[in-house]
Design a protein around this motif. Structure first.
Motif, PDB file in Angstrom:
ATOM      1  N   LEU A  12       3.694 -31.940 -50.328  1.00 51.59           N
ATOM      2  CA  LEU A  12       3.049 -30.693 -50.749  1.00 51.59           C
ATOM      3  C   LEU A  12       1.544 -30.745 -50.490  1.00 51.59           C
ATOM      4  O   LEU A  12       0.942 -29.776 -50.007  1.00 51.59           O
ATOM      5  N   PHE A  13       0.947 -31.880 -50.820  1.00 47.49           N
ATOM      6  CA  PHE A  13      -0.497 -32.041 -50.622  1.00 47.49           C
ATOM      7  C   PHE A  13      -0.852 -31.991 -49.141  1.00 47.49           C
ATOM      8  O   PHE A  13      -1.776 -31.272 -48.729  1.00 47.49           O
ATOM      9  N   ALA A  14      -0.113 -32.748 -48.318  1.00 50.59           N
ATOM     10  CA  ALA A  14      -0.416 -32.821 -46.892  1.00 50.59           C
ATOM     11  C   ALA A  14      -0.204 -31.478 -46.204  1.00 50.59           C
ATOM     12  O   ALA A  14      -0.979 -31.087 -45.330  1.00 50.59           O
ATOM     13  N   GLY A  15       0.843 -30.757 -46.600  1.00 54.40           N
ATOM     14  CA  GLY A  15       1.091 -29.456 -46.005  1.00 54.40           C
ATOM     15  C   GLY A  15      -0.051 -28.487 -46.248  1.00 54.40           C
ATOM     16  O   GLY A  15      -0.493 -27.771 -45.339  1.00 54.40           O
ATOM     17  N   LEU A 145      -5.416 -38.674 -39.805  1.00 58.31           N
ATOM     18  CA  LEU A 145      -4.731 -38.045 -38.676  1.00 58.31           C
ATOM     19  C   LEU A 145      -4.787 -36.529 -38.795  1.00 58.31           C
ATOM     20  O   LEU A 145      -5.104 -35.816 -37.832  1.00 58.31           O
ATOM     21  N   THR A 146      -4.504 -36.026 -39.993  1.00 56.78           N
ATOM     22  CA  THR A 146      -4.549 -34.585 -40.230  1.00 56.78           C
ATOM     23  C   THR A 146      -5.951 -34.034 -39.999  1.00 56.78           C
ATOM     24  O   THR A 146      -6.137 -32.991 -39.358  1.00 56.78           O
ATOM     25  N   SER A 266      -9.762 -40.669 -32.145  1.00 58.52           N
ATOM     26  CA  SER A 266      -9.604 -40.757 -33.592  1.00 58.52           C
ATOM     27  C   SER A 266      -8.152 -40.520 -34.004  1.00 58.52           C
ATOM     28  O   SER A 266      -7.638 -41.180 -34.911  1.00 58.52           O
ATOM     29  N   VAL A 267      -7.495 -39.567 -33.343  1.00 55.80           N
ATOM     30  CA  VAL A 267      -6.081 -39.303 -33.629  1.00 55.80           C
ATOM     31  C   VAL A 267      -5.231 -40.520 -33.295  1.00 55.80           C
ATOM     32  O   VAL A 267      -4.340 -40.916 -34.058  1.00 55.80           O
TER      33      VAL A 267
END
Length: 415
Positions: A12-15, A145-146, A266-267
């Motif tokens: 939920l947090f990452a989304g 990553l995000t 960075s990714v």
């Protein structure tokens, strides 16, 4: 690689973060463009806006860490995210209606900077409550990553939208993106959080946190490295612009491409960090910092624009490896009741070093040319890593310390 995504609360947090971070990067581009429009292209006005937005980190990030240890982190994040969304909404409405002025942008930059200074240490400390200690390293890597994927997508989308509909609608879209973050926080199963014990309100808690760090030579070493590497090495917004324009005689699109190549690296670095199992070791922090310094120096010495761009990809990998390892090492090696205050100090040293490093590197560029910030900054990074590592070993051998026993204990603590 995606182990943290098995945790429902983290999903939920990452989304929500994916949507919101793209909106945040869109706003940064649109805000800079709006300032330039309102000021007639003034670089000074752009610098004032940046200073107003990022200077609050120097004043408030430590207190944000204190609050993170005192309050319910989830509730505080909801409040701060709503406030940041309202800043974007007000700016967007003022812009779309045609009544926006430069002083209004300055004021909203300052407010946004204040809320962000409180948000970042709380959000950093909240990671361990989302996934538990076993997945902190993976979660930090996925967050990076995000962030870097959003750094690639957001500015590109913003550029198209500014041309198509204007800056005001970009701000409004960013305001709407905060709905995803707030909704994710509201929908979390609170019973599934790995909550740390909250610290009761009391006097001297900030000093207590600083004393705690001072008594931990491993933390002092990592935080010192974070400050030095960030001050002299991770100042890419300035160093890459100088490299593109003053060294290779290219335009804004060339600067954008260099930034994109760095973000690609960075990714890759964040992906590799997410694949590593277990807790990062202190030697990974030191080693990646050393490699980063060497690669930055090499990038500054590249003879052509193409070679410099290609060299920035491994620079991005090393930079993300260092920052991710340092972040996870700090979070996992502190007492949970101190985590917020320590992360507040971490953010202060990581982000607050930019106002110090940028002028120093700017003077170098004026006196020695556009390559100097990268070459000298990378060399200083290498020397800093070597000196801090040597001092750490010397401290561990002094005052009755047993360096072999200390290293073994540290490795046992870090997995």
């Amino acid at each position: 690689m995606f182990a943290s995504l098995r945790v429902p609360n983290y999903r939920l947090f990452a989304g929500g973060q994916v949507v919101s971070l793209i909106g945040t990067w869109m706003q940064r581009v649109a805000q800079d463009w709006l300032v330039l429009d309102l000021s007639g292209g003034s670089a000074t006005a752009l610098g004032i806006a940046a200073a107003l937005q990022f200077s609050p980190t120097l004043a408030l990030s430590l207190w944000g860490g204190v609050l993170a240890d005192r309050v319910d982190k989830r509730r505080m994040l909801i409040a701060v995210q709503v406030a940041m969304g309202l800043c974007a909404l007000v700016l967007g409405l003022a812009d779309v209606s045609g009544v926006v002025t430069l002083w209004q942008v300055y004021l909203l930059c300052l407010l946004l900077g204040c809320f962000s200074a409180l948000d970042v240490p709380v959000r950093q400390a909240f990671v361990s409550e989302l996934v538990g200690p076993g997945q902190v390293g993976n979660a930090v890597a996925l967050n990076s990553l995000t962030f870097n994927l959003a750094r690639i997508v957001g500015p590109s989308v913003a550029g198209l939208l500014i041309v198509a509909v204007g800056t005001g609608w970009v701000f409004l879209i960013n305001a709407a993106s905060f709905v995803g973050v707030v909704a994710g926080l509201l929908l979390m199963n609170q019973a599934g959080l790995f909550r740390s014990e909250r610290v009761p309100r009391g006097s001297g808690q900030l000093r207590e946190g600083l004393r705690y760090v001072r008594g931990r030579p491993d933390l002092v070493a990592v935080l010192t490295l974070v400050f030095l590497v960030s001050t002299f090495g991770i100042n890419f917004y300035m160093t890459l612009a100088l490299l593109a324009r003053n060294v290779f005689g290219r335009g804004a699109e060339a600067y954008g491409l260099l930034t994109t190549l760095l973000a690609v690296g960075s990714v890759i670095g964040a992906t590799l960090a997410a694949r590593r199992a277990g807790r990062p070791r202190l030697r990974l922090v030191v080693g990646s910092g050393l490699v980063f310094g060497v690669l930055v120096t090499a990038a500054g010495l590249m003879p052509t624009y193409l070679a410099a761009g290609i060299a920035l990809v491994p620079v991005g990998v090393a930079a993300l490896t260092f920052t991710t390892a340092a972040n996870a090492t700090v979070q996992l090696s502190v007492d949970p009741t101190m985590r917020g205050r320590v992360m507040g100090l971490y953010i202060l040293l990581f982000l607050g070093s930019t106002p110090l490093g940028a002028p120093l590197l700017g003077v170098l560029a004026e006196r020695l040319g556009g390559r100097a910030p990268l070459v000298v900054g990378g060399a200083v990074t290498v020397v800093s890593v070597l000196v801090v590592g040597a001092l750490l070993l010397r401290r561990c051998g002094a005052g009755g310390w047993n360096p072999i026993g200390w290293v073994r204990a540290l490795r046992t603590e870090q997995g």
